[in-house]
Write an enzyme that holds these catalytic residues in place. Structure first.
Site, PDB file in Angstrom:
ATOM      1  CD  GLU A  64      -1.618  64.222  11.704  1.00 33.37           C
ATOM      2  OE1 GLU A  64      -1.726  62.967  11.714  1.00 33.37           O
ATOM      3  OE2 GLU A  64      -0.989  64.854  10.845  1.00 33.37           O
ATOM      4  CB  CYS A  88      -0.837  60.123   9.264  1.00 32.32           C
ATOM      5  SG  CYS A  88      -0.998  61.791   8.664  1.00 32.32           S
ATOM      6  CD  GLU A 135       0.447  54.809  11.215  1.00 26.37           C
ATOM      7  OE1 GLU A 135      -0.140  55.749  10.706  1.00 26.37           O
ATOM      8  OE2 GLU A 135       1.225  54.943  12.181  1.00 26.37           O
ATOM      9  CE  LYS A 185      13.373  66.026  16.887  1.00 25.47           C
ATOM     10  NZ  LYS A 185      13.747  65.268  15.672  1.00 25.47           N
TER      11      LYS A 185
HETATM   12  P1  NAI Z   1       8.450  59.134  15.769  1.00 27.10           P
HETATM   13  O1  NAI Z   1       7.143  59.443  16.380  1.00 27.10           O
HETATM   14  O2  NAI Z   1       9.484  58.451  16.622  1.00 27.10           O
HETATM   15  O3  NAI Z   1       9.127  60.464  15.191  1.00 27.10           O
HETATM   16  C1  NAI Z   1       8.434  61.659  14.885  1.00 27.10           C
HETATM   17  C2  NAI Z   1       9.209  62.843  15.425  1.00 27.10           C
HETATM   18  O4  NAI Z   1       9.247  62.785  16.849  1.00 27.10           O
HETATM   19  C3  NAI Z   1      10.661  62.910  14.981  1.00 27.10           C
HETATM   20  O5  NAI Z   1      11.012  64.262  14.778  1.00 27.10           O
HETATM   21  C4  NAI Z   1      11.404  62.329  16.175  1.00 27.10           C
HETATM   22  O6  NAI Z   1      12.742  62.758  16.270  1.00 27.10           O
HETATM   23  C5  NAI Z   1      10.585  62.859  17.325  1.00 27.10           C
HETATM   24  N1  NAI Z   1      10.667  62.085  18.569  1.00 27.10           N
HETATM   25  C6  NAI Z   1      10.975  60.772  18.721  1.00 27.10           C
HETATM   26  N2  NAI Z   1      10.926  60.431  20.022  1.00 27.10           N
HETATM   27  C7  NAI Z   1      10.575  61.544  20.712  1.00 27.10           C
HETATM   28  C8  NAI Z   1      10.347  61.838  22.094  1.00 27.10           C
HETATM   29  N3  NAI Z   1      10.460  60.901  23.039  1.00 27.10           N
HETATM   30  N4  NAI Z   1       9.977  63.104  22.449  1.00 27.10           N
HETATM   31  C9  NAI Z   1       9.828  64.057  21.504  1.00 27.10           C
HETATM   32  N5  NAI Z   1      10.054  63.840  20.199  1.00 27.10           N
HETATM   33  C10 NAI Z   1      10.411  62.600  19.788  1.00 27.10           C
HETATM   34  O7  NAI Z   1       8.162  58.271  14.466  1.00 27.10           O
HETATM   35  P2  NAI Z   1       9.173  57.290  13.688  1.00 27.10           P
HETATM   36  O8  NAI Z   1       9.959  56.486  14.673  1.00 27.10           O
HETATM   37  O9  NAI Z   1       9.890  58.085  12.692  1.00 27.10           O
HETATM   38  O10 NAI Z   1       8.137  56.347  12.951  1.00 27.10           O
HETATM   39  C11 NAI Z   1       7.540  55.249  13.637  1.00 27.10           C
HETATM   40  C12 NAI Z   1       6.149  55.010  13.131  1.00 27.10           C
HETATM   41  O11 NAI Z   1       5.315  56.103  13.447  1.00 27.10           O
HETATM   42  C13 NAI Z   1       6.039  54.867  11.633  1.00 27.10           C
HETATM   43  O12 NAI Z   1       6.335  53.576  11.215  1.00 27.10           O
HETATM   44  C14 NAI Z   1       4.614  55.240  11.410  1.00 27.10           C
HETATM   45  O13 NAI Z   1       3.777  54.135  11.637  1.00 27.10           O
HETATM   46  C15 NAI Z   1       4.339  56.289  12.463  1.00 27.10           C
HETATM   47  N6  NAI Z   1       4.434  57.665  11.925  1.00 27.10           N
HETATM   48  C16 NAI Z   1       3.291  58.402  11.802  1.00 27.10           C
HETATM   49  C17 NAI Z   1       3.342  59.656  11.240  1.00 27.10           C
HETATM   50  C18 NAI Z   1       2.137  60.493  11.052  1.00 27.10           C
HETATM   51  O14 NAI Z   1       2.138  61.385  10.232  1.00 27.10           O
HETATM   52  N7  NAI Z   1       1.104  60.310  11.829  1.00 27.10           N
HETATM   53  C19 NAI Z   1       4.591  60.222  10.738  1.00 27.10           C
HETATM   54  C20 NAI Z   1       5.754  59.401  10.969  1.00 27.10           C
HETATM   55  C21 NAI Z   1       5.647  58.160  11.533  1.00 27.10           C
END
Ligand code: NAI
Ligand code: MG
Length: 486
Positions: A264, A298, A396, A190
């Site tokens: 990650e 990240c 972050e 996804k």
């Molecule tokens: P998120 O962690 O909510 O989203 C990442 C993925 O997880 C998306 O595909 C989302 O649909 C999915 N997801 C969301 N809730 C879920 C759940 N309960 N169970 C399974 N999958 C789920 O990240 P978001 O809201 O886009 O960004 C929030 C913050 O996270 C950003 O501001 C940033 O600080 C951090 N982030 C870190 C990343 C990294 O590469 N380590 C990448 C993106 C965001």
């Protein structure tokens, strides 16, 4: 460098990349069992271009039933053929995907920039070629697993549920899918809700490459879709990249099951500059580490530590370099910094800018850059005179915002750099190899770059310590989370 030739911004004629060759449908369904399928949910949402706020396409929002169909088709494909196929045969399919990504790289780069907001220079020169390279690299391992794990019998796991974020959409899909297929697993992936398009183009590529139906399923939706994937009983392995909060939720929800997990998560990397460093090179590395790709990385070098006696020089050169950065249309080949991925993320960054100012820090933004009226944009920003206790240092931000702290001794900087909940990456700039080795052995960070930053290669493992997650992706290490060894 004299005062006259620093801080000079060249006027470039616009040089937009053409978009007419990029084929984007008005609407996308779910890619399940080798076919695009209407969602049971009958629900869809709009995906937009964050640089213009225009709608690009309608995207299906998968519900639990859709997830069940996708996982069931992956399990059937696994039992029926994929697990029985020899490594050499699996490799042929993976090589094919790599080659088609290369062939369509121009189109994929444009779509990545349209949907995600990143500068075309980044998607064209980094994201898409590196995605192809990951498929090439792991295709090479598929028939050599006995050499990867000598004296062990290597068993695949079954269905891998893979959930990825919006900062490197196609590259993250490649990081996840390539090792899973090479080791004989099948996949339900996804993409993030805001950047589904290149993953859906990858679904078309997978169709064109004639992969047996169900080996790779790509479904779209929000957090609830991701949660349904994680909780599906037929899933054997969960791979997640995203926020630390969701990572923790996932870890809790699969506790007590036999599902394998790699996470990650976030980061807050220290980029450390010693007084014997090549300063101009370091300034370029600092800019590359935090400002390019809008700081949506990240492993971004978001905390700068400069040795006190060179702080003035580094900060003044950094400011001068920032005056030359071009923020704007992601599709313009001159653009250094494109659009912030979503309104939500821009609000988050702007909130941190307020927090930093309220914490009493000196803020610096280039006065040589005007932001486009529409779309989500943010000026590259410095917070000078930051301290360990500042929220902008500890949390972050995930945007083009750099905090600057100074240090006197190597012990002090190691202590400060490690004193953070995260541990994904770090950078060190010095002329002395001994300092590099001293630091790399003491930094609690999965990757430490020396005299460079943000360098990636499919052969080198990537992953974190502490709240940055666990498990490694890339390289030989990236195979391990997808196998059982007996
Ligand atoms: P998120 O962690 O909510 O989203 C990442 C993925 O997880 C998306 O595909 C989302 O649909 C999915 N997801 C969301 N809730 C879920 C759940 N309960 N169970 C399974 N999958 C789920 O990240 P978001 O809201 O886009 O960004 C929030 C913050 O996270 C950003 O501001 C940033 O600080 C951090 N982030 C870190 C990343 C990294 O590469 N380590 C990448 C993106 C965001
Ligand atoms: Mg979220």
């Amino acid at each position: 460098m004299t005062k006259e030739n620093i801080g000079l911004k060249w006027e470039y004629a616009p040089s937009p990349e053409a978009t007419d060759h990029a084929k984007i449908n008005k609407q996308y369904e779910l890619f399940i069992n080798g076919k695009f399928t209407k969602p049971n949910s009958k629900k869809c949402y709009n995906t937009i271009n964050p640089a213009t706020e225009e709608v690009i396409a309608k995207i299906a929002d998968a519900n639990e039933k859709d997830v069940d169909l996708a996982v069931t088709s992956a399990k059937t494909a696994y039992d029926k053929y994929w697990k029985k196929l020899s490594g050499a045969e699996r490799a042929k399919y993976i090589f094919r995907i790599a080659r088609v990504i290369q062939e369509r790289s121009r189109e994929l780069a444009v779509i990545e920039s349209l949907n995600g907001g990143k500068a075309i220079r980044e998607s064209r020169d980094f994201d898409i070629p590196t995605a192809a390279n990951h498929f090439f690299y792991y295709a090479g391992w598929a028939d050599k697993l006995e050499y990867a794990f000598p004296n062990k019998k290597v068993q695949s796991l079954g269905v891998a549920a893979q959930i990825i974020p919006w900062n490197f959409p196609l590259l993250m899909a490649a990081w996840k899918i390539a090792p899973a297929l090479a080791t004989g697993n099948t996949v339900v992936l996804k993409p993030a809700e805001s950047t589904p398009l290149t993953a859906l183009k990858l679904a078309e590529i997978i169709q064109d490459c004639d992969l047996p139906p169900g080996v790779v399923n790509i479904i779209t939706g929000f957090g609830a879709t991701g949660a349904a994937m994680v909780n599906h009983p037929m899933v054997s392995k969960v791979a997640f990249t995203g926020s630390t909060d969701v990572g923790k939720l996932i870890q809790k929800s699969i506790a007590g099951t036999t599902k394998k997990l790699t996470l990650e998560l976030g980061g807050k990397a220290a980029n450390i500059v010693f007084d014997d460093a090549p300063i101009n090179q370091a300034v370029e590395g600092i800019v590359n580490g935090i400002f390019f790709n809008q700081g949506h990385v990240c492993c971004a070098g978001s905390r700068l530590f400069v040795q006190e006696n060179i702080a003035e020089e580094v900060i003044s050169k950094l400011k001068a370099r920032m005056q030359t950065l071009l923020v704007g249309n992601p599709l313009d080949k001159n653009t250094d910094i494109g659009a912030i991925n979503s309104k939500e993320q821009l609000d988050k960054i702007n909130n941190y800018l307020k927090i930093g100012v309220n914490e009493g820090l000196e803020i610096y933004q280039s006065d040589n850059c005007s932001l486009p009226k529409k779309g989500f944009f943010c000026k590259p920003t410095l917070f000078i005179g930051a301290a360990q206790s500042n929220r902008v240092v500890q949390e972050e931000i995930f945007g083009p915002v750099l905090t600057i702290q100074t240090f006197r001794t190597i012990e002090e900087v190691i202590e400060k750099a490690n004193n953070i909940p995260y541990g994904l990456s770090a950078g060190v700039w010095t002329d002395k190899g001994s300092k590099i080795f001293n630091l790399t052995s003491k930094m609690r960070a999965g990757v430490v770059w020396a005299n460079t930053y943000n360098k990636f290669d499919p052969t080198s493992p990537f992953g974190g310590y502490k709240e940055s997650g666990f498990g490694r992706e890339g390289g030989l290490h990236g195979l391990a989370p997808y196998v059982n060894l007996i």
